[in-house]
Design an enzyme around this catalytic site. Structure first.
Site, PDB file in Angstrom:
ATOM      1  CG  ASP A 128       5.947   3.408   2.148  1.00 10.56           C
ATOM      2  OD1 ASP A 128       5.646   4.149   2.731  1.00 10.56           O
ATOM      3  OD2 ASP A 128       4.575   3.397   1.342  1.00 10.56           O
ATOM      4  CE  LYS A 143      -1.448   6.744   7.018  1.00  6.46           C
ATOM      5  NZ  LYS A 143      -0.658   5.998   5.896  1.00  6.46           N
ATOM      6  CG  PHE A 156      -1.402   1.119   1.243  1.00  2.00           C
ATOM      7  CD1 PHE A 156      -3.446   1.003   0.410  1.00  2.00           C
ATOM      8  CD2 PHE A 156      -1.922   2.273   1.532  1.00  2.00           C
ATOM      9  CE1 PHE A 156      -3.928   2.397   0.257  1.00  2.00           C
ATOM     10  CE2 PHE A 156      -2.392   3.288   1.198  1.00  2.00           C
ATOM     11  CZ  PHE A 156      -3.300   3.400   0.787  1.00  2.00           C
TER      12      PHE A 156
END
Ligand SMILES: *Cc1c(COP(=O)(O)O)cnc(C)c1O
Length: 400
Positions: free
Chosen positions: A225, A254, A140
């Site tokens: 990532d 985030k 993702f």
């Protein structure tokens, strides 16, 4: 207005691209959130790990308010006095030479892809327009067209073609597959050190080191990532630290703003980020002084309040106690730090009903991939709060 009123309005006027639990939150502090009826919940999702520092952290809110009163946006047509300090502080903390600021995680990944391709053409010598990037199945990395182009989740791509070419996917946790997939045109390999949305999937010991070595041997950039696994979530600043490697490119987002603002960053070397010249790439809000001030304080909070160590220590404790629960529904419990997934058996009838039952007992978590319940509370959580949660988690996992 009550819960149902808010839900009705959102369903009528908002596009239905999410299926949220039916809780309408209007207040939050630390690990706790309150709904419009005044019910209190322990947040075990932490906005997909964007709120590692806890909701509305007073230091971050203070920095945000102070900066909001000064200057919020200059665009990068001009300079501001916060971005340079964020660049320096992040590079010094992480040991990277340079960074490039964006807003969302998907934009950071897009930026890493652009940097890798351009590096491939200008530095590695790959023929123009033939660069290949290898990603892992079950990844993702966000929702833009290019990023979904290397997703293996059919729903993410259905109806959105034509997709961006130049990507290959290989199984996660299979180093040999990487060796086989690399060609002279391969410029990068992108991987989550722990797959978050994929269901908190932790690769075998040695996997990351092996794929890293394969990348080095083939002059292929290794992109980690860390948008979800990074910034303390796994019990280290970055999850790749467990493997003793130093990726060529790291994407973060985030928790970089403690949940207060969209801020993302690509960290890398001068060799890689040096491929960008003025005008090559940009973003109106990327590197804005408000976001930069918030990110600076969010990083300081993470370090000065020992949240990374707290994640390591309490994550271990949480996992040990979860392992004591003898529920027929549990297939596997996985985790590193406070990044924990409980995979349920196929006949448990999906994780959503357990998340709904947890919500009714005052714990918010979200199913991921049908069968996994994720527990990823803010890293400011205490042992007492974990004990409180465990009592309820146990009751829910023991239901029929
Ligand atoms: C959430 C996430 C992204 C995308 O971030 P957005 O801010 O939602 O665009 C990218 N990579 C990983 C690993 C993520 O978990």
């Amino acid at each position: 207005m009550n819960t149902q009123d808010y839900i009705k309005i959102e369903e009528q006027y908002g596009a239905h691209n999410y299926h949220p639990l039916d809780v309408v939150i209007n207040k939050a502090e630390g690990v706790w959130v309150w709904d419009v009826n005044g019910n209190k919940y322990l947040d075990c999702l932490a906005a997909y790990s964007a709120v590692n520092q806890g909701h509305c952290h007073p230091r971050i809110i203070k920095a945000m308010k102070e900066q909001a009163d000064k200057v919020t946006l200059t665009s990068r047509a001009f300079r501001n006095d916060q971005l340079p300090l964020l660049c320096k502080e992040l590079c010094e903390l992480t040991g990277y030479e340079m960074m490039l600021p964006m807003n969302s995680g998907a934009e950071a990944v897009e930026t890493a892809i652009k940097a890798s391709r351009k590096w491939g053409y200008k530095v590695k010598g790959v023929q123009e327009n033939s660069a290949e990037i290898i990603a892992c199945e079950n990844n993702f990395a966000g929702r833009t067209i290019t990023v979904i182009s290397f997703s293996t989740e059919e729903q993410y791509k259905d109806g959105f073609g034509p997709l961006t070419p130049g990507f290959k996917t290989i199984p996660y946790n299979d180093a040999e597959a990487l060796g086989k997939a690399i060609t002279p045109n391969t410029v990068a390999f992108i991987v989550e050190p722990i797959q978050g949305e994929g269901g908190v999937i932790i690769p075998s010991e040695g996997y990351l080191k092996k794929v890293y070595d394969i990348c080095k041997k083939n002059n292929v950039l290794f992109i980690a990532d860390e948008i979800q696994s990074g910034l303390g979530r796994s019990g280290k600043l970055f999850a790749f630290e467990y493997a003793g490697i130093k990726p060529d490119i790291v994407t973060i987002g985030k928790a970089l703003s403690g949940g207060c603002y969209p801020v993302s960053v690509v960290l890398s070397s001068k060799e890689v980020l040096g491929v960008f010249n003025p005008g090559d790439h940009g973003s109106t809000f990327g590197g804005n002084p408000l976001g930069a001030a918030i990110a600076r304080e969010s990083i300081k909070v993470l370090i000065e309040e020992n949240l990374i160590e707290n994640s390591y220590r309490l994550g271990k404790y949480f996992m040990e106690r979860l392992h004591e629960i003898k529920s027929p529904h549990i297939h596997e419990i996985r985790g590193k730090g406070l990044f924990i997934g409980i995979e349920l058996n196929d006949n448990a009838n999906g994780a959503r009903r357990f998340c709904e039952a947890l919500m009714n007992k005052g714990i918010l978590s979200k199913e991921t991939h049908v069968n996994v319940i994720r527990f990823a509370p803010p890293l400011v959580i205490t042992k007492e709060e974990i004990d409180w949660a465990l009592e309820r988690i146990k009751e829910v996992l023991m239901m029929d």
